[in-house]
Design a protein around this motif. Structure first.
Motif, short mmCIF file in Angstrom:
data_model
loop_
_atom_site.label_atom_id
_atom_site.label_comp_id
_atom_site.label_asym_id
_atom_site.label_seq_id
_atom_site.Cartn_x
_atom_site.Cartn_y
_atom_site.Cartn_z
N SER A 67 0.82 -1.21 0.00
CA SER A 67 0.00 0.00 0.00
C SER A 67 0.86 1.27 0.00
CB SER A 67 -0.97 -0.01 1.18
OG SER A 67 -0.23 -0.09 2.37
N ILE A 68 2.17 1.10 0.19
CA ILE A 68 3.10 2.24 0.06
C ILE A 68 4.28 1.78 -0.79
CG2 ILE A 68 4.52 3.95 1.28
CD1 ILE A 68 2.95 3.22 3.83
N ILE A 69 4.64 2.59 -1.77
CA ILE A 69 5.75 2.20 -2.64
C ILE A 69 6.74 3.36 -2.80
CG2 ILE A 69 6.40 1.49 -5.00
CD1 ILE A 69 3.61 0.06 -5.09
N PHE A 70 8.01 3.08 -2.51
CA PHE A 70 9.09 4.06 -2.73
C PHE A 70 9.78 3.73 -4.04
CE2 PHE A 70 9.42 6.14 1.41
CZ PHE A 70 8.72 5.26 2.23
N ILE A 71 9.80 4.70 -4.97
CA ILE A 71 10.55 4.47 -6.21
C ILE A 71 11.92 5.11 -6.03
CG2 ILE A 71 10.40 4.48 -8.72
CD1 ILE A 71 7.65 4.00 -8.24
N ALA A 72 12.91 4.25 -5.77
CA ALA A 72 14.25 4.75 -5.45
C ALA A 72 15.19 4.48 -6.63
CB ALA A 72 14.74 4.09 -4.17
N LEU A 73 14.79 5.01 -7.78
CA LEU A 73 15.56 4.79 -9.01
C LEU A 73 16.32 6.07 -9.38
CD1 LEU A 73 12.82 2.95 -11.13
CD2 LEU A 73 14.86 1.92 -10.09
N PRO A 74 17.33 5.95 -10.25
CA PRO A 74 17.99 7.17 -10.75
C PRO A 74 17.00 8.09 -11.47
CG PRO A 74 19.25 5.21 -11.33
CD PRO A 74 17.94 4.73 -10.76
N LEU A 78 13.25 7.60 -13.17
CA LEU A 78 12.09 8.17 -12.47
C LEU A 78 11.25 9.00 -13.44
CD1 LEU A 78 13.59 9.40 -9.08
CD2 LEU A 78 11.59 7.92 -9.36
N ILE A 79 11.95 9.67 -14.35
CA ILE A 79 11.26 10.57 -15.27
C ILE A 79 10.73 9.80 -16.49
CG2 ILE A 79 11.63 12.60 -16.78
CD1 ILE A 79 13.37 13.70 -14.40
N ASN A 80 11.38 8.69 -16.79
CA ASN A 80 10.89 7.83 -17.87
C ASN A 80 10.68 6.41 -17.33
OD1 ASN A 80 11.39 9.83 -20.06
ND2 ASN A 80 13.50 9.58 -19.33
N PRO A 81 9.67 6.23 -16.48
CA PRO A 81 9.51 4.91 -15.84
C PRO A 81 9.05 3.85 -16.85
CG PRO A 81 7.67 6.35 -15.26
CD PRO A 81 8.63 7.18 -16.04
N SER A 82 9.43 2.62 -16.60
CA SER A 82 9.06 1.53 -17.52
C SER A 82 7.57 1.21 -17.36
CB SER A 82 9.89 0.28 -17.20
OG SER A 82 9.48 -0.25 -15.96
N SER A 83 6.97 0.76 -18.42
CA SER A 83 5.54 0.47 -18.33
C SER A 83 5.28 -0.74 -17.45
CB SER A 83 4.93 0.28 -19.72
OG SER A 83 5.71 -0.64 -20.45
N SER A 84 6.25 -1.68 -17.37
CA SER A 84 6.02 -2.83 -16.48
C SER A 84 5.93 -2.37 -15.02
CB SER A 84 7.12 -3.88 -16.66
OG SER A 84 8.36 -3.35 -16.27
N LEU A 85 6.71 -1.36 -14.68
CA LEU A 85 6.63 -0.82 -13.31
C LEU A 85 5.29 -0.12 -13.10
CD1 LEU A 85 7.67 0.05 -10.53
CD2 LEU A 85 8.83 1.98 -11.63
N ILE A 86 4.94 0.76 -14.05
CA ILE A 86 3.68 1.52 -13.91
C ILE A 86 2.50 0.57 -13.76
CG2 ILE A 86 2.14 3.17 -15.06
CD1 ILE A 86 4.75 4.15 -16.54
N ASN A 87 2.50 -0.49 -14.58
CA ASN A 87 1.38 -1.41 -14.55
C ASN A 87 1.30 -2.23 -13.27
OD1 ASN A 87 0.62 -0.54 -17.07
ND2 ASN A 87 1.85 -2.11 -18.14
#
Lengths: 291, 291
Positions: A67-74, A78-87
């Protein structure tokens, strides 16, 4: 009914480098069940070995109960996230990031996810990668958020509560002011420090270089530290905070012009005045607690 | 008959600030009898209390039985020494200094004293004044000498032996190369760091300044450290190393131009190349033992 700022027990962390790995260690200690995502299987194995999360996978679908997600990517990712992540992000999850530039991240993520909170925890060491994460990296450090009109206030409360439990100082600012401030105090120092190192390597004859190297001391080491850091980080901050960085650089060059003018004119009185003022600015600026 | 490099037991130190006071503490421990000179009676009393020397006076005539004398005064006074000091130096004493610029000091002192050795022990802390001296300040630090044709070789040996007994790394260089190198790795960093602080105070609106202050972290602290230091030191290095500092500043501006060009052109490939190179230069340049 107001949502309580009490977080669920399942937290996802995407990216287990310095920031993500450190979050994983602290959040497990705080009693959360942590699901970590890495890009490669090899890194996942290392993250498991270091116990950066309870469950580590390269498959974002393990985030389904978080229920909480931290996106700790470069920044780039972060600005061009992959669609597999978004989905893979559950619709109702509170999502936050850790990027050092906020305007482009808000622009991207406000469209992608209704419960996104833009965060910039300001901490770090010189280390990076899956071996860099450490306990208590966030203690007494600023956790900056840059909410805007679209920000879900209840999601913001959830992140506020977690940042406090990590020991952070909560700071709220608008994204544009944040990016300008970071341009000045974080990104500009990288450029001016790198320019110092570049001066040494490009304009110095061998005997001078060799002597300079043998006598360089702590003053040089400190001034050159951030300019000798991770090149990938340097490029991404320049790329995504370009406008503010160019503006800061222009102001900086005005200051440098002034110093050059006083030197050429032998105006020691004015040089003294300016150095008395920079001495005061630094004493006023540097809070011991953030060191 | 060659003079043995064994020093006499009486050493004089003129000025008991950070460098002079630290010399006093270490040299007493090494078995020398130390005579210290301060400018004011109040400082002399404090120096006695801190046991920076066996005998402390404001009267240079106590140097009359010293066979080695360290002049640990600020650059301004090293380059324009008082006649009472000059007259108090025994004709046969070995005299050395601690100034960070060597060409003008050699020019002055070669005329004043036949047994002068130009020294620059490269060490320090942020502290200054009679309370700053500390034990082992010189251990593993460079002791640079810049002898020229006029330098007495036996006097040079005496200073060599003492510097080794203090734990220093002995480095001999010509004065001009020394001043250029110090301009690059010590004086230029002061200017570029001060220019960063000046940028903050002169071009920043209050809300931006306030946010920048609350989020400034170790990167900013390190890059701004030497620019926020002692203004008097900053002015004197600019004054007495002006030519080299202007030259360094010019080279530095070329580097900065390059960074600005890549930013404006969005040439991330070239920016990456230069940051990969500065990362390597720093790793190559910073010897852990001098930190």
């Amino acid at each position: 009914m107001e949502l309580q700022a009490k977080p669920s027990k399942n937290i996802g962390i995407v990216g287990l480098g310095l920031i993500g790995g450190s979050l994983g260690l602290d959040l497990q200690k705080l009693g959360y069940t942590v699901y970590g995502i890495t890009h490669r299987e090899k890194t996942a194995a290392q993250a498991r070995e270091r116990k950066l999360a309870h469950f580590v996978s390269t498959d974002p679908s393990i985030l389904k109960d978080c229920s909480i997600i931290f996106i700790a990517l470069p920044l780039e990712q972060l600005i061009n996230p992959s669609s597999s992540l978004i989905n893979a992000i559950p619709e109702n999850a509170v999502v936050t990031d850790v990027g050092s530039v906020k305007v482009p991240i808000l622009k991207t993520w406000n469209k992608l996810h209704p419960r996104f909170v833009a965060s910039h925890p300001m901490t770090g060491t010189e280390a990076s990668g899956v071996h860099a994460g450490q306990h208590k990296l966030f203690k007494n450090k600023p956790w900056v958020v840059t909410p805007d009109k679209a920000t879900d206030q209840q999601a913001l409360k959830v992140i506020h509560q977690i940042s406090l439990s990590l020991g952070c100082k909560w700071i709220s600012a608008d994204a544009q002011t944040h990016d300008e401030a970071v341009g000045l105090i974080s990104h500009l120092p990288v450029l001016i420090s790198a320019a110092l190192l570049n001066t040494l390597s490009s304009d110095t004859n061998p005997s001078l270089y060799s002597l300079a190297k043998s006598i360089a001391s702590s003053g040089f080491a400190d001034t050159s530290r951030v300019g000798g850091g991770n090149p990938e980080l340097g490029v991404s901050m320049a790329k995504f905070n370009k406008k503010n960085l160019i503006k800061s650089l222009l102001c900086y060059r005005h200051s440098l012009d002034l110093f050059e003018k006083y030197l050429l004119e032998e105006n020691w009185n004015e040089l003294d005045k300016i150095l008395v003022s920079t001495n005061e600015v630094r004493q006023n600026f540097i809070s011991k607690s953030t060191m």
